[in-house]
Design a protein around this motif. Sequence first.
Motif, PDB file in Angstrom:
ATOM      1  N   SER A   5       0.823  -1.210   0.000  1.00 24.78           N
ATOM      2  CA  SER A   5       0.000   0.000   0.000  1.00 24.78           C
ATOM      3  C   SER A   5       0.858   1.261   0.000  1.00 24.78           C
ATOM      4  CB  SER A   5      -0.984   0.004   1.162  1.00 24.78           C
ATOM      5  OG  SER A   5      -0.298   0.069   2.389  1.00 24.78           O
ATOM      6  N   SER A  10      -3.274   6.448  -2.884  1.00 27.16           N
ATOM      7  CA  SER A  10      -4.385   6.307  -1.938  1.00 27.16           C
ATOM      8  C   SER A  10      -5.697   6.093  -2.688  1.00 27.16           C
ATOM      9  CB  SER A  10      -4.485   7.557  -1.069  1.00 27.16           C
ATOM     10  OG  SER A  10      -4.864   8.666  -1.874  1.00 27.16           O
ATOM     11  N   THR A  11      -6.679   5.583  -1.982  1.00 27.83           N
ATOM     12  CA  THR A  11      -7.996   5.351  -2.591  1.00 27.83           C
ATOM     13  C   THR A  11      -8.567   6.649  -3.157  1.00 27.83           C
ATOM     14  OG1 THR A  11      -8.396   3.498  -1.096  1.00 27.83           O
ATOM     15  CG2 THR A  11     -10.328   4.489  -2.159  1.00 27.83           C
ATOM     16  N   PRO A 178      -6.744  -0.577  -7.047  1.00 22.70           N
ATOM     17  CA  PRO A 178      -6.746  -1.204  -5.723  1.00 22.70           C
ATOM     18  C   PRO A 178      -6.432  -2.704  -5.760  1.00 22.70           C
ATOM     19  CG  PRO A 178      -8.984  -0.869  -6.474  1.00 22.70           C
ATOM     20  CD  PRO A 178      -8.080  -0.234  -7.514  1.00 22.70           C
TER      21      PRO A 178
END
Length: 184
Positions: A5, A10-11, A178
């Motif tokens: 991650s 980031s999302t 993702p």
Amino acid sequence: MSDTSARRYSTGAMIFHWLIAVLVIMNWQIVERAQDLEGPLRGEVMGYHKAWGIAILVLTVGRLLWRFTHKVPPLPSNLAGWEAALARTVHVIFYVLLIGLPLGGWLANSMTGRDIDFFGLFTIPPLPTGENEDLGGSIFDLHALGGTIFIYLIGLHILGALKHTFFDKNGGIFRMLPFGKVPG
């Protein structure tokens, strides 16, 4: 935060990226289709182009605010120096165009005495520039040139992401998704 991650965006960055990407491609296709139209139908289709352009501008400001407040993953370590420099340069140009194209369109509309209808929800008034049809037309020409440059840079960006994903195997496109493998 897992090691993977830390190498992914980031999302929020992913959502902004893909939403803006889809809207830019869609808006390019809208204006391409409008070129073959005439009269009120052309004006109606161009109205959508303008409204989506303003939406892209607002989303880009949001994306920049997100970027300034959230850590960006480092570039893959196996990039050549020229690749890293090209990636950074293209990203800066993307932001310049994502802000400059909508503002330029709004400015040109203002100079040609037009406001912008935002999907019938509200009207964005002309900027306080005064009317100047010739200058407005020149700005529209620059806007079109900037859009063409943008499309070529998007193609370069996609090719680079595919190269890094499938040839260099450094995660490429999966850094902005993702799922998928982003190696260390």
